[in-house]
Design a protein around this motif. Sequence first.
Motif, PDB file in Angstrom:
ATOM      1  N   ARG A   7       0.853  -1.176   0.000  1.00  0.00           N
ATOM      2  CA  ARG A   7       0.000   0.000   0.000  1.00  0.00           C
ATOM      3  C   ARG A   7       0.892   1.229   0.000  1.00  0.00           C
ATOM      4  O   ARG A   7       1.907   1.255   0.692  1.00  0.00           O
ATOM      5  CB  ARG A   7      -0.873   0.002   1.253  1.00  0.00           C
ATOM      6  N   PRO A   8       0.531   2.299  -0.751  1.00  0.00           N
ATOM      7  CA  PRO A   8       1.370   3.489  -0.811  1.00  0.00           C
ATOM      8  C   PRO A   8       1.579   4.163   0.540  1.00  0.00           C
ATOM      9  O   PRO A   8       2.533   4.882   0.723  1.00  0.00           O
ATOM     10  CB  PRO A   8       0.606   4.425  -1.749  1.00  0.00           C
ATOM     11  N   ASP A   9       0.702   3.915   1.531  1.00  0.00           N
ATOM     12  CA  ASP A   9       0.840   4.577   2.824  1.00  0.00           C
ATOM     13  C   ASP A   9       1.620   3.734   3.829  1.00  0.00           C
ATOM     14  O   ASP A   9       1.686   4.061   4.999  1.00  0.00           O
ATOM     15  CB  ASP A   9      -0.545   4.914   3.389  1.00  0.00           C
ATOM     16  N   VAL A  23      13.252  -4.438  -7.680  1.00  0.00           N
ATOM     17  CA  VAL A  23      11.829  -4.363  -7.411  1.00  0.00           C
ATOM     18  C   VAL A  23      11.233  -3.325  -8.346  1.00  0.00           C
ATOM     19  O   VAL A  23      11.777  -2.244  -8.506  1.00  0.00           O
ATOM     20  CB  VAL A  23      11.555  -3.948  -5.945  1.00  0.00           C
ATOM     21  N   GLU A  24      10.124  -3.674  -8.973  1.00  0.00           N
ATOM     22  CA  GLU A  24       9.415  -2.717  -9.808  1.00  0.00           C
ATOM     23  C   GLU A  24       7.961  -2.715  -9.378  1.00  0.00           C
ATOM     24  O   GLU A  24       7.339  -3.764  -9.260  1.00  0.00           O
ATOM     25  CB  GLU A  24       9.527  -3.098 -11.279  1.00  0.00           C
ATOM     26  N   LEU A  25       7.446  -1.527  -9.125  1.00  0.00           N
ATOM     27  CA  LEU A  25       6.069  -1.369  -8.695  1.00  0.00           C
ATOM     28  C   LEU A  25       5.419  -0.357  -9.621  1.00  0.00           C
ATOM     29  O   LEU A  25       5.959   0.725  -9.829  1.00  0.00           O
ATOM     30  CB  LEU A  25       6.015  -0.870  -7.245  1.00  0.00           C
ATOM     31  N   GLU A  26       4.305  -0.714 -10.192  1.00  0.00           N
ATOM     32  CA  GLU A  26       3.611   0.187 -11.099  1.00  0.00           C
ATOM     33  C   GLU A  26       2.267   0.549 -10.494  1.00  0.00           C
ATOM     34  O   GLU A  26       1.476  -0.322 -10.130  1.00  0.00           O
ATOM     35  CB  GLU A  26       3.405  -0.502 -12.448  1.00  0.00           C
ATOM     36  N   LEU A  27       2.046   1.845 -10.358  1.00  0.00           N
ATOM     37  CA  LEU A  27       0.781   2.345  -9.837  1.00  0.00           C
ATOM     38  C   LEU A  27       0.159   3.236 -10.895  1.00  0.00           C
ATOM     39  O   LEU A  27       0.804   4.151 -11.391  1.00  0.00           O
ATOM     40  CB  LEU A  27       0.995   3.170  -8.567  1.00  0.00           C
ATOM     41  N   GLU A  28      -1.065   2.969 -11.234  1.00  0.00           N
ATOM     42  CA  GLU A  28      -1.762   3.818 -12.185  1.00  0.00           C
ATOM     43  C   GLU A  28      -2.673   4.755 -11.416  1.00  0.00           C
ATOM     44  O   GLU A  28      -3.340   4.351 -10.471  1.00  0.00           O
ATOM     45  CB  GLU A  28      -2.567   2.980 -13.166  1.00  0.00           C
ATOM     46  N   ASP A  29      -2.664   6.003 -11.834  1.00  0.00           N
ATOM     47  CA  ASP A  29      -3.540   7.020 -11.256  1.00  0.00           C
ATOM     48  C   ASP A  29      -3.308   7.253  -9.767  1.00  0.00           C
ATOM     49  O   ASP A  29      -4.245   7.542  -9.031  1.00  0.00           O
ATOM     50  CB  ASP A  29      -5.014   6.667 -11.500  1.00  0.00           C
TER      51      ASP A  29
END
Length: 125
Positions: A7-9, A23-29
Amino acid sequence: MPGEPARPDTALDLGGDWQCLPVELELEDAPAGSVEDVLIATVGSNPAALQWWPLRWPAIPELDRPRYEGGDAGVEVTLNCRRLFMEDPSDDHTVYIHVQSQDLQRANRLANRIGRHIIGEPQYV
């Protein structure tokens, strides 16, 4: 926890020495400002990158530049390194403005709008 979505928080505690772990994390919007502090706290002094792709560059009539959106429209911040692909470790961060090779005026104008200037030669043109 492994197997649970990040979670971003929440800072991700991987424990131990994970410098070599890609590590690669992709978040859209994701809203602006929602992941930056967590990323910086999580990576500590290890190299990392934060990228915004694809963006839409507005037209700049005074420079005769049309509106542009596509694969070469983006902003990237490298943390604790001075080159793309997390090369050249450092104690600071570098911001890259990605534009088409014929659009270097746009990169200069974008840097000037936030009171900065381009400090290096174009890469990968």
